[in-house]
Design an enzyme around this catalytic site. Structure first.
Site, PDB file in Angstrom:
ATOM      1  N   GLN A 106       0.861  -1.180   0.000  1.00 23.19           N
ATOM      2  CA  GLN A 106       0.000   0.000   0.000  1.00 23.19           C
ATOM      3  C   GLN A 106       0.902   1.236   0.000  1.00 23.19           C
ATOM      4  O   GLN A 106       1.679   1.449   0.920  1.00 23.19           O
ATOM      5  CB  GLN A 106      -0.906   0.017   1.226  1.00 23.19           C
ATOM      6  CG  GLN A 106      -1.893   1.161   1.230  1.00 23.19           C
ATOM      7  CD  GLN A 106      -2.672   1.218   2.527  1.00 23.19           C
ATOM      8  OE1 GLN A 106      -2.121   1.491   3.586  1.00 23.19           O
ATOM      9  NE2 GLN A 106      -3.966   0.952   2.449  1.00 23.19           N
ATOM     10  N   TYR A 181      -5.852  10.732   3.966  1.00 28.50           N
ATOM     11  CA  TYR A 181      -4.475  10.976   3.531  1.00 28.50           C
ATOM     12  C   TYR A 181      -4.460  11.912   2.316  1.00 28.50           C
ATOM     13  O   TYR A 181      -5.498  12.363   1.844  1.00 28.50           O
ATOM     14  CB  TYR A 181      -3.775   9.643   3.242  1.00 28.50           C
ATOM     15  CG  TYR A 181      -3.688   8.768   4.478  1.00 28.50           C
ATOM     16  CD1 TYR A 181      -2.836   9.084   5.531  1.00 28.50           C
ATOM     17  CD2 TYR A 181      -4.494   7.637   4.616  1.00 28.50           C
ATOM     18  CE1 TYR A 181      -2.767   8.302   6.675  1.00 28.50           C
ATOM     19  CE2 TYR A 181      -4.449   6.850   5.753  1.00 28.50           C
ATOM     20  CZ  TYR A 181      -3.586   7.188   6.785  1.00 28.50           C
ATOM     21  OH  TYR A 181      -3.539   6.411   7.915  1.00 28.50           O
TER      22      TYR A 181
END
Length: 331
Positions: A106, A181
């Site tokens: 990720q 994020y």
């Protein structure tokens, strides 16, 4: 109902193709923070953790929170994709492969969602500037709006991070576009207050995340499965929400300039009460719909899977089971 349930169970154990990657089954260990990377290096415990997932039969396990640069780290001791970390990452991928599983990295950038201070950086970057609520916990009270040079640099960092993941032996990369994020900060109308080509309409808010996707596809799309993870429902007034509208609008806009004809692409939708939903795109068209719920809940109510399929142009429903944070219930 019993026949349908039996079919779903059998299907969960059958192989599935994600771009150039074939998984032995449809069980996926999602990206979660195990807290096992002291000094940003995967520990023996973390290597063993993912190897155990593969030994237990998971088709794909996901190494979480691999920052594309030190500036993009959210947490202390977060893994950063750089050349010094490659031998340790290779040990992890080798261990997973030895147990017959596949492994995804990720890749992420925290933007203003950070609890670390970068030397020489007075304000963390984000889609927009101004006050930084999350920064109250780290003394970073303000954030800075990214300019064109920032976007170019960070898009290149995502591409380079994906290339390093490939070199480390990963089978897939998951671009983190959710959970607050950096890329999520562009997608979210709560964060993104820009009045230029990168703000306002959903198409504009998608512009930078779509460019990141394009760069990653150009860098590794022929060799690795590419996954995008984003939060469909933000759970706050004024944020993204509404399952049918989100999927029907987001998917075509996201892939319009993402060059999906060269590689299969998974768009991951997280739905608060129902777990994981994925749309599988191949050659520019959505061909599969993967979910772990017969009904899906979002801010505009419950929807049968069939209704979602019809709204988004998906023509096949198949099963994928996610293990870990966000795991849902069969309904």
């Amino acid at each position: 109902m019993k026949d349908a349930a039996a079919h779903d169970v059998a299907l969960a154990y059958s192989p599935v193709v994600i771009g150039p990657l074939t998984l032995r089954n449809r069980f996926v260990k999602s990206a979660t923070n195990e807290g096992m990377s002291p000094d940003g290096v995967p520990s023996r415990q973390l290597v063993q953790f993912h190897a155990d997932m593969a030994a237990g039969g998971v088709g794909l396990t996901t190494l979480a929170y691999c920052a594309v640069s030190t500036q993009g780290c959210t947490l202390p001791n977060q893994i950063c994709l750089d050349r010094a970390t490659l031998p340790h990452l290779r040990a992890l991928t080798d261990a997973v492969h030895a147990k017959g599983g596949a492994v995804s990295a990720q890749v992420t950038h925290g933007g203003c969602f950070t609890f670390t201070k970068v030397p020489g950086q007075s304000r963390p970057l984000s889609a927009s500037g101004g006050s930084n609520k999350i920064g109250l916990m780290s003394g970073q009270y303000l954030k800075r709006q990214m300019n064109a040079a920032d976007m170019e640099r960070i898009a290149a960092e995502f591409a380079r991070g994906a290339q390093l993941a490939r070199e480390a032996g990963f089978d897939a990369v998951e671009i983190h576009m959710g959970h607050g994020y950096l890329l999520s900060q562009f997608l979210s109308p709560l964060y993104n207050k820009r009045n230029d080509l990168y703000g306002g309409t959903l198409d504009n808010r998608l512009r930078f995340p779509r460019e990141v996707l394009r760069r990653v596809l150009d860098a590794v799309g022929e060799d690795l499965a590419v996954i995008c993870k984003y939060s469909m429902v933000e759970g706050a007034r004024g944020g993204n929400g509404g399952l049918l509208n989100s999927m029907a609008v987001f998917i075509p806009l996201m892939t319009q300039k993402g060059r999906p004809s060269r590689v299969s692409l998974f768009i991951v939708h997280e739905v608060a009460s129902a777990g994981l939903v994925l749309a599988h795109l191949l050659a520019g068209q959505v061909i599969e719909f993967l979910c772990i719920a017969r009904q899906i809940e979002s801010s505009d109510g419950w929807h049968p899977v069939g209704a979602v399929v019809e709204q988004t142009g998906l023509n096949e429903t198949v099963l994928l089971v996610q293990i870990g944070q966000g795991f849902g219930q069969f309904r």
